[in-house]
Design a protein around this motif. Structure first.
Motif, PDB file in Angstrom:
ATOM      1  N   PRO A  42      -3.328  -9.292  -8.077  1.00 26.30           N
ATOM      2  CA  PRO A  42      -3.054  -7.920  -7.652  1.00 26.30           C
ATOM      3  C   PRO A  42      -1.974  -7.862  -6.588  1.00 26.30           C
TER       4      PRO A  42
ATOM      5  N   CYS B 228       0.836  -1.201   0.000  1.00 30.74           N
ATOM      6  CA  CYS B 228       0.000   0.000   0.000  1.00 30.74           C
ATOM      7  C   CYS B 228       0.871   1.251   0.000  1.00 30.74           C
TER       8      CYS B 228
ATOM      9  N   CYS C 247      -1.229  -4.947  -4.906  1.00 26.74           N
ATOM     10  CA  CYS C 247      -1.705  -4.039  -3.863  1.00 26.74           C
ATOM     11  C   CYS C 247      -3.049  -4.510  -3.322  1.00 26.74           C
TER      12      CYS C 247
ATOM     13  N   LYS D  11     -10.640  -0.484  -6.038  1.00 24.55           N
ATOM     14  CA  LYS D  11      -9.312  -0.373  -6.644  1.00 24.55           C
ATOM     15  C   LYS D  11      -9.297   0.524  -7.872  1.00 24.55           C
TER      16      LYS D  11
ATOM     17  N   TYR E 212      -3.313   0.308  -7.945  1.00 21.61           N
ATOM     18  CA  TYR E 212      -3.955  -0.872  -7.385  1.00 21.61           C
ATOM     19  C   TYR E 212      -4.485  -1.799  -8.469  1.00 21.61           C
ATOM     20  N   ASN E 213      -4.887  -1.272  -9.596  1.00 20.17           N
ATOM     21  CA  ASN E 213      -5.356  -2.098 -10.704  1.00 20.17           C
ATOM     22  C   ASN E 213      -4.207  -2.583 -11.577  1.00 20.17           C
TER      23      ASN E 213
END
Length: 92
Positions: free
Chosen positions: A89, A55, A91, A73, A79-80
């Motif tokens: 993913p 993060c 994140c 997200k 995040y994507n």
């Protein structure tokens, strides 16, 4: 009068906290806000250390953290876009 002032200050503090936590969109945070936003984002996971690591990396890269503790997200491209070697993913 004191109750009104206290109520107003409480309202301002809550507004700031909501903005910090629910901030979304690339560039919506300042670098010094990343640890607090990620601390909230990772507060509900059992993988807290990994969640905080990725993060904070995402936040420092794009200055955004999706709202809430899970999902959303699409609010932050990192995040994507950032995937593991297996395609999942990276994140939280």
């Amino acid at each position: 009068m004191a109750k009104i002032v206290c109520g107003f200050l409480l309202m301002l503090a809550m507004t700031y906290a909501i903005q910090l936590v629910s901030a979304g969109g690339e560039g919506s945070l300042r670098p010094e806000q990343c640890p607090g936003a990620c601390d909230y984002r990772c507060s509900a996971t059992q993988y807290r250390k990994a969640c905080l690591t990725y993060c904070n990396l995402c936040c420092n890269k794009r200055l955004c953290v999706p709202s809430g503790t899970y999902g959303h997200k699409e609010e932050c491209p990192c995040y994507n876009d950032w995937k593991t070697k297996k395609g999942g993913p990276k994140c939280p």
